[in-house]
Design a protein around this motif. Structure first.
Motif, short mmCIF file in Angstrom:
data_model
loop_
_atom_site.label_atom_id
_atom_site.label_comp_id
_atom_site.label_asym_id
_atom_site.label_seq_id
_atom_site.Cartn_x
_atom_site.Cartn_y
_atom_site.Cartn_z
N PRO A 127 41.65 5.97 -52.95
CA PRO A 127 41.95 7.29 -52.40
C PRO A 127 40.97 8.33 -52.93
O PRO A 127 40.46 8.22 -54.05
CB PRO A 127 43.36 7.57 -52.91
CG PRO A 127 43.47 6.78 -54.19
CD PRO A 127 42.64 5.54 -53.95
N ASP A 130 41.06 10.52 -56.34
CA ASP A 130 41.65 9.41 -57.09
C ASP A 130 41.74 9.78 -58.55
O ASP A 130 41.16 10.77 -59.00
CB ASP A 130 40.81 8.14 -56.92
CG ASP A 130 39.52 8.15 -57.76
OD1 ASP A 130 39.01 9.26 -58.05
OD2 ASP A 130 39.01 7.08 -58.10
N CYS A 150 42.29 11.69 -48.54
CA CYS A 150 43.65 12.21 -48.57
C CYS A 150 43.51 13.73 -48.51
O CYS A 150 43.37 14.40 -49.55
CB CYS A 150 44.38 11.77 -49.84
SG CYS A 150 44.47 9.97 -50.04
N PRO A 158 47.04 9.85 -46.94
CA PRO A 158 45.92 9.21 -46.24
C PRO A 158 46.23 8.94 -44.78
O PRO A 158 47.39 8.91 -44.35
CB PRO A 158 45.74 7.89 -47.01
CG PRO A 158 47.10 7.59 -47.54
CD PRO A 158 47.73 8.92 -47.85
#
Length: 416
Positions: A127, A130, A150, A158
């Motif tokens: 992601p 992250d 995201c 997401p």
């Protein structure tokens, strides 16, 4: 004769971890000069007056005489039994003590599992934003991070279609962080089902960092991914550091679920790597059963009137009152990820802002780009300080952003 510098691994140049990086080093220098800082860079409950629950402390103290020897490389049998039982209650398929790995925090197990999984050039879907350890561990184990976005306009959730479009012949795993660090997003079941379907279609390993699983606000729900994944191999990560406020004990675990035959090679690889480091910290493992099957001590902190809930309220109200900030209110975890907008955001650089905030306002935050996002107008704060301290922090942030906006206004007037 001067000696040449010792060469280090070249791939370290690709690794970033600003949570404890250059800004944190500068903060230590300022503290050495006598400055009193408000440090919001690390989700470290013990540094803000939280204590591990007493029944966990007693569980270790009562067994301290048994902690001298090494234990099995996967962890104490009774600790693994407690973790497996906890996951069975959640509906995790094939959860058994033999498929539980206890490590020195989730951080060690993330690195160990990626080392067991990746060959040079293999890809991991991560992601963006992250937790940067995931990117670092992928890179240092010769893998390639591939990021799925995201986006804040989607509540930092997401897009499954984008995830599917990023799968290639080299993709080995999809990583989820739920609830998310740094955004606090909690993933709904329908979204998780779509991601599981992608992993099933392409025979990918699911790796879900669930270290914040019980830190939830208002009506947010946590949905574990392993029961949805069924027979698909899945690694679920948890630990004592956040929910149970015991970061320094360095106790984390990974549960390998799904079809035992399909995940057999991964199990053996992780067991081998665990054996090479002998075993994880033993004393802290005696607290696992009490943590997972004893009193719930986190829910009161996350409910209205609880310290974490009120800290989150302080942040959301401060941002709502700001002329320069926007926020997707965190549904879980220990962080907020505000965005700078409007005139103050013109030419904004998150790292320069974080350094200036530290130097002029005695506040340490983490630049948003440290979490592997392409934009540079976010920053992360932890929700662990007292609510009044967080309100003061955002007063100082607003003061600095007022200066940014005024400079932009002056520049526009000069151009006109």
């Amino acid at each position: 004769m001067s000696l040449p510098p010792v060469k280090t691994r070249e791939r370290l140049s690709e690794v970033r971890y600003e949570i404890r990086g250059e800004l944190a080093r500068r903060a230590r220098e300022l503290e050495a000069q006598g400055r009193r800082l408000i440090k919001l860079n690390i989700g470290n409950p013990g540094a803000f007056g939280f204590r591990a629950p007493e029944h966990l402390q007693r569980a270790i103290a009562d067994r301290i005489s048994d902690t001298d020897p090494y234990t099995h490389q996967q962890g104490l049998p009774q600790a693994r039994e407690a973790i497996a039982a906890f996951h069975k209650q959640r509906g995790t398929p094939n959860a058994s003590p033999e498929r539980v790995f206890v490590g020195n925090g989730v951080s060690e197990l993330i690195d160990l599992s990626l080392r067991a999984l990746l060959n040079p050039g293999d890809e991991v879907l991560l992601p963006s934003p992250d937790y940067p350890l995931w990117s670092a561990a992928t890179i240092l184990n010769d893998g390639r991070p591939v990021y799925y976005r995201c986006l804040p306009e989607n509540g930092f959730l997401p897009d499954p279609d984008e995830i599917a479009s990023l799968v290639s012949s080299r993709t080995r795993a999809i990583v989820l962080i739920n609830p998310n660090n740094p955004t606090g997003a909690a993933y709904p079941r329908e979204l998780l089902e779509k991601i599981v379907a992608i992993a099933q279609r392409h025979k990918l390993l699911l790796m879900c960092d669930e270290i914040y699983d019980s830190i939830l606000y208002d009506d947010a729900q946590f949905t574990p991914i392993a029961p949805i994944a069924g027979d698909l191999p899945c690694l679920s990560f948890g630990g004592l550091s956040k929910v149970h406020r015991a970061c320094g004990w360095r106790v984390g675990w990974a549960v390998l679920s799904g079809d035992p035959v399909a995940s057999g090679n991964l199990h053996h690889a992780m067991d081998l790597l665990g054996a090479l480091r002998l075993c994880a910290n033993v004393p802290g493992q005696f607290a696992i059963e009490a943590a997972l099957h004893g009193e719930d001590t986190i829910a009161p902190l996350c409910a209205p009137g609880g310290r974490l809930y009120e800290a989150r309220r302080a942040v959301t109200e401060s941002v709502a009152a700001s002329r320069h900030l926007q926020l997707v209110s965190p549904a879980g975890a220990l962080y907020a990820f505000p965005a700078v907008t409007g005139a103050a955001a013109q030419g904004f650089d998150d790292h320069r802002f974080a350094l200036e905030l530290l130097e002029t306002q005695d506040v340490l935050v983490v630049p948003g780009s440290s979490f592997n996002v392409p934009y540079r107008n976010h920053f992360r704060v932890t929700l662990l300080p007292q609510p009044d301290d967080l309100r003061e922090v955002f007063r100082r942030i607003e003061s600095l952003l007022d200066q940014y906006a005024q400079r932009e206004s002056d520049a526009q007037v000069a151009v006109a």
